[in-house]
Design an enzyme around this catalytic site. Structure first.
Site, short mmCIF file in Angstrom:
data_model
loop_
_atom_site.label_atom_id
_atom_site.label_comp_id
_atom_site.label_asym_id
_atom_site.label_seq_id
_atom_site.Cartn_x
_atom_site.Cartn_y
_atom_site.Cartn_z
N ASP A 61 0.84 -1.22 0.00
CA ASP A 61 0.00 0.00 0.00
C ASP A 61 0.87 1.26 0.00
O ASP A 61 0.64 2.19 -0.78
CB ASP A 61 -0.90 0.05 1.25
CG ASP A 61 -1.89 -1.08 1.33
OD1 ASP A 61 -3.09 -0.86 1.09
OD2 ASP A 61 -1.47 -2.21 1.65
N THR A 79 -7.24 -4.65 0.31
CA THR A 79 -6.01 -5.14 0.97
C THR A 79 -6.20 -6.54 1.55
O THR A 79 -5.27 -7.36 1.53
CB THR A 79 -5.57 -4.15 2.06
OG1 THR A 79 -5.40 -2.87 1.44
CG2 THR A 79 -4.25 -4.55 2.69
#
Ligand code: AMP
Ligand code: MG
Length: 337
Positions: free
Chosen positions: A38, A124
């Site tokens: 990320d 995620t």
């Protein structure tokens, strides 16, 4: 597109490195997962955008304060991934923190568009499971209109329903849409040997695909906690949906699946305000392909309200399915709407 492609490459390398290890997973203060991927993707995309558009701000999910709180070896792993993707940058920890911090649009009052909107890794949890996730980038015009959506979907197959025998290398698609210019699907990872970037498929606002209700396919979040089961169940029942045909995957790959016609309907009902980066890029991809996106009352989604859409529902239907959209809206109980 270049920013999303580089971000997708960084993400897919990070995913391969992290599957089955908890090593590069951290937790944000709100206990949601965040990975090396990320932060590295946000830093890379932020850099690429800042090179071409230094004055346009960035509304992005990850926060430089969370990056600064990571253990030193995790920070260095992120810096390493950024430098692998962008060697000319010669980034250090401070540079990566600065690039991540550029994504703070909307944290202070007075921020007004234009801005880019970025979810460096949407989904995620899917990313950590080795499944679907997307690198999502959009653009919000000065007048508050969402005008660009780009979705990088590294693990998306060429169809979610007939992929028997498909090679791993056939996976990975990029969807790009511009206001008034339709939506196009391309291969996400291009062959180094050629500069060709052919359009694999193209949709416009007048695309159509009228299907009888019995052939409609539905998508929903993989994670039950991301969507209110009650309304989903009510709607699946009303459409007599065969449970086994529901596409349950993470991220805005669901929006790409609606635009492409793998599924015709995707809805999301939550108990929290939905983040702008979780909708805006996918919104442009679906609407430019001729689909429809509203909230559960049938109102347009507010995409220019800052870091959230100040709403808790998103209903999407594919090209030519306005009648299905209307039926969904009519089925929402009055006390829910
Ligand atoms: P999906 O993969 O479609 O289930 O959506 C994943 C996205 O849902 C993540 O990127 C998060 O930003 C968002 N999300 C999940 N739970 C919450 C929450 N409690 N508040 C805000 N956003 C959330
Ligand atoms: Mg997200």
């Amino acid at each position: 597109m270049r920013a999303v492609r580089i971000g997708s490459l960084v993400a897919s390398q990070a995913q391969r490195a992290c599957i089955d290890t908890a090593a590069n997973k951290a937790t944000k203060p709100d206990s949601s997962p965040v990975t090396v991927g990320d932060f590295a993707v946000q830093a890379c995309v932020s850099h690429i955008l800042s090179q071409s558009y230094p004055h346009i701000k960035l509304l992005a999910e990850e926060d430089d304060e969370n990056f600064r709180r990571l253990p030193a070896d995790t920070q260095l792993e992120i810096v390493h991934r950024v430098n692998e993707a962008l060697p000319e940058l010669k980034a250090d920890v401070a540079k990566v923190a600065e690039l991540i911090g550029r994504g703070s649009f909307g944290k202070t009052t007075g921020d007004v568009p234009p801005c880019f909107v970025l979810d460096p890794i949407d989904g995620t949890k899917g990313f950590l499971r080795g499944e679907q996730y997307a690198v999502c980038l959009g653009f919000l015009e000065e007048n508050g209109t969402a005008s660009i959506g780009v979705l990088g979907c590294p693990n998306m197959p060429s169809s979610f329903f007939s992929t028997e025998g498909e090679k791993e290398s056939a996976k990975g698609f990029l969807f790009e849409a511009r206001l008034g210019a339709g939506t196009r699907m391309r291969k996400l990872f291009l062959d180094d040997a050629s500069d060709a970037d052919p359009i694999l498929h193209e949709w416009t606002k007048s695309s159509s695909s009228i299907l009888p209700p019995s052939q409609l396919r539905f998508a929903e979040s993989f994670e039950k906690s991301h969507t209110a089961g009650r309304l989903n169940e009510l709607l699946f029942k009303a459409f007599d949906v065969d449970e086994r045909t529901i596409l349950r995957i993470d991220s805005q790959v669901k929006f790409a699946a609606v635009a492409r016609g793998d599924v015709q309907v995707y809805f999301r009902f939550t108990g929290f305000d939905i983040c702008t980066w979780d909708v805006l890029p996918g919104y442009v991809v679906i609407t430019e392909a001729g689909g429809r996106v509203t909230d559960k009352r049938g109102r347009p989604i507010t995409l220019n309200a800052g870091r959230t859409i100040r709403g808790t529902s998103v209903i999407t239907t594919g090209p030519g399915l306005a009648h299905v959209h209307d039926r969904i809206l009519s089925l929402i109980p009055k006390d829910e709407a």
